[in-house]
Scaffold this motif. Structure first.
Motif, PDB file in Angstrom:
ATOM      1  N   VAL A 341       0.893  -1.194   0.178  1.00 18.18           N
ATOM      2  CA  VAL A 341      -0.137  -0.039  -0.143  1.00 18.18           C
ATOM      3  C   VAL A 341       0.753   1.372  -0.109  1.00 18.18           C
ATOM      4  CG1 VAL A 341      -1.737  -1.120   1.163  1.00 18.18           C
ATOM      5  CG2 VAL A 341      -0.031   0.086   2.476  1.00 18.18           C
ATOM      6  N   GLU A 342       0.405   2.353  -0.241  1.00 13.48           N
ATOM      7  CA  GLU A 342       1.036   3.716  -0.459  1.00 13.48           C
ATOM      8  C   GLU A 342       0.084   4.647   0.520  1.00 13.48           C
ATOM      9  OE1 GLU A 342       2.893   6.819  -3.500  1.00 13.48           O
ATOM     10  OE2 GLU A 342       1.841   5.038  -4.275  1.00 13.48           O
ATOM     11  N   LEU A 343       0.757   5.521   1.444  1.00 13.47           N
ATOM     12  CA  LEU A 343       0.344   6.833   2.007  1.00 13.47           C
ATOM     13  C   LEU A 343       0.181   7.889   1.112  1.00 13.47           C
ATOM     14  CD1 LEU A 343      -1.055   7.736   4.602  1.00 13.47           C
ATOM     15  CD2 LEU A 343       1.268   8.538   5.256  1.00 13.47           C
ATOM     16  N   MET A 344      -0.890   8.331   0.544  1.00 17.42           N
ATOM     17  CA  MET A 344      -0.924   9.546  -0.315  1.00 17.42           C
ATOM     18  C   MET A 344      -1.201  10.691   0.552  1.00 17.42           C
ATOM     19  SD  MET A 344      -0.797   8.076  -2.977  1.00 17.42           S
ATOM     20  CE  MET A 344      -0.823   9.323  -4.284  1.00 17.42           C
ATOM     21  N   VAL A 345      -0.192  11.416   0.739  1.00 14.01           N
ATOM     22  CA  VAL A 345      -0.352  12.576   1.698  1.00 14.01           C
ATOM     23  C   VAL A 345      -0.797  13.953   1.127  1.00 14.01           C
ATOM     24  CG1 VAL A 345       1.049  14.266   3.448  1.00 14.01           C
ATOM     25  CG2 VAL A 345       1.527  11.730   3.138  1.00 14.01           C
ATOM     26  N   ARG A 346      -1.962  14.273   1.515  1.00 17.40           N
ATOM     27  CA  ARG A 346      -2.539  15.454   0.982  1.00 17.40           C
ATOM     28  C   ARG A 346      -2.805  16.648   1.973  1.00 17.40           C
ATOM     29  NH1 ARG A 346      -5.751  11.178  -1.369  1.00 17.40           N
ATOM     30  NH2 ARG A 346      -5.011  10.881  -3.421  1.00 17.40           N
ATOM     31  N   ALA A 347      -3.696  17.568   1.874  1.00 15.76           N
ATOM     32  CA  ALA A 347      -3.927  18.701   2.780  1.00 15.76           C
ATOM     33  C   ALA A 347      -4.604  18.562   4.008  1.00 15.76           C
ATOM     34  CB  ALA A 347      -4.275  19.868   1.728  1.00 15.76           C
ATOM     35  N   SER A 348      -5.064  17.191   4.110  1.00 10.84           N
ATOM     36  CA  SER A 348      -5.877  17.083   5.042  1.00 10.84           C
ATOM     37  C   SER A 348      -5.266  16.889   6.684  1.00 10.84           C
ATOM     38  CB  SER A 348      -6.878  15.808   5.167  1.00 10.84           C
ATOM     39  OG  SER A 348      -6.175  14.781   5.040  1.00 10.84           O
ATOM     40  N   VAL A 349      -3.953  16.893   6.653  1.00 11.18           N
ATOM     41  CA  VAL A 349      -2.832  16.759   7.722  1.00 11.18           C
ATOM     42  C   VAL A 349      -2.050  17.975   7.991  1.00 11.18           C
ATOM     43  CG1 VAL A 349      -3.153  14.227   7.545  1.00 11.18           C
ATOM     44  CG2 VAL A 349      -1.557  15.359   6.465  1.00 11.18           C
ATOM     45  N   GLY A 350      -1.942  18.149   9.222  1.00 10.11           N
ATOM     46  CA  GLY A 350      -1.129  19.169   9.523  1.00 10.11           C
ATOM     47  C   GLY A 350      -0.282  19.089  10.998  1.00 10.11           C
TER      48      GLY A 350
END
Length: 366
Positions: A341-350
């Motif tokens: 699997v792969e973690l797709m990092v987007r703008a919902s985390v900070g």
């Protein structure tokens, strides 16, 4: 006039049935103590047969060595170039995309498909569907998400190859799964690295194997980091359940008890988004959110959802690969294929709210 003499007929036995040639529906009916119509209904997967009756008929089939006509013809003349699929809740993204992968891979290999969409993933419904498919002109069966089914209850003749996308069947049938554990650990650790004290979990149904694997990995990741493990909150995979449970989670955020949420799937994350918005909470300023599955819609939420991506089409393709290997060789490997699997990092985390601005690499691509 002499009275007629009634001759009693000795009970049918497996040995007697075999001695008369190829066993028939009548032989099965005699051993099971039911009508031939009932045997026919069981062999075609009819759902209106009581479970205890179906079990009795299936046991009689095994005793006399009965094989439904179409399967017998396949043994005699070769393959039908058709694969059977048992699926549940095709409206869900994971199931539908996995089936698409199976259909696409089967077509490329020159096989057609026959689909059985069961009402519930229970042993009875899955076994009835399996028996129905096994009586048709098929060469093998793919079972999608048989989470609540015991492997020993599958009513499929031993010569019919089976593959499943569920680890309950490891040691019984070849299986394909994604690395739920690794994906969950990546998601949790990413949130902890951003400074969040702990991570709240919006979990899937308690009777779901993938949900249980993700919950266990979430707990292990927090314990390994020496962080508190809050009580999980269970949904049912739907956006509506995410919204309903999200009311409670929003309260935890407002009271300062949590600043990060890991959702067991993206659809529940969608419902959580709405619950947080209605309480005036901002993502990711007040709370960071990570999902699982990376459905196509996830990148188009606002803010775009960080999610663990699993390749459902690839799952379907690998299922067909394993099945065709069995059809061609006649061997059944005790194998579980684990896909990455792969973690797709987007703008919902900070970063946690009490931290400074997140570095660009932590926020990832929007």
């Amino acid at each position: 006039m002499e009275p007629a003499v009634q001759q009693s007929r000795a009970p049918e036995t497996p040995a007697r049935a075999r001695s008369r040639g190829a066993p028939s529906i009548a032989d099965v009916a005699a051993v099971a103590g039911v009508s031939t119509q009932t045997v026919s209904r069981v062999s075609t997967g009819y759902s209106g047969v009581r479970p205890e009756t179906r079990d009795k008929v299936m046991e009689a089939m095994r005793q006399v060595g009965y094989v439904p006509n179409s399967a017998a013809r396949a043994l005699k003349h070769g393959t039908f170039r058709t694969i059977g699929i048992i699926a549940h809740q095709l409206a869900r993204t994971g199931e539908s995309r996995t089936v698409e992968g199976v259909v696409e891979a089967a077509r490329q290999a020159g096989y057609g498909v026959t689909l059985a969409d069961v009402r519930t993933p229970t042993s009875h419904d899955v076994s009835a569907a399996a028996a129905g498919l096994a009586s048709m002109a098929i060469d093998g069966v793919v079972i999608i998400r048989a989470e609540s089914t015991a492997p020993e209850t599958l009513s499929i003749p031993s010569h019919v190859p089976v593959v499943v996308s569920d680890s309950h069947f490891v040691g019984h049938h070849p299986a394909v799964a994604t690395d739920q554990h690794a994906g969950t650990v990546m998601a949790v650790n990413h949130l902890l690295d951003l400074g969040h004290r702990t991570v709240t979990h919006l979990a899937g149904p308690e009777d779901s194997l993938p949900a249980a694997e993700r919950l266990s990995a979430w707990q292990e990741a927090l314990e390994a980091a020496g962080r508190p493990v809050p009580a999980p909150h269970h949904g049912d995979w739907s956006a509506q359940s995410g919204y309903e449970v999200g009311q409670t989670i929003a309260g935890l955020v407002l009271s300062g008890q949590t600043s990060a949420v890991f959702c067991a799937n993206d659809q529940m994350a969608l419902g959580l988004y709405r619950a947080l918005y209605e309480r005036g909470l901002r993502i990711p300023d007040d709370v960071s959110v990570v999902g699982f599955d990376d459905i196509p819609e996830s990148a188009h939420l606002w803010p775009p959802l960080t999610s663990v991506a699993q390749d459902f089409r690839r799952i379907g393709q690998r299922l067909v690969d394993l099945l065709l290997d069995q059809i061609r060789t006649g061997d059944q490997p005790e194998e579980r294929v684990l896909l990455p699997v792969e973690l797709m990092v987007r703008a919902s985390v900070g970063p946690a709210p009490d931290q400074g601005p997140a570095p660009d690499q932590a926020r990832g691509r929007p």
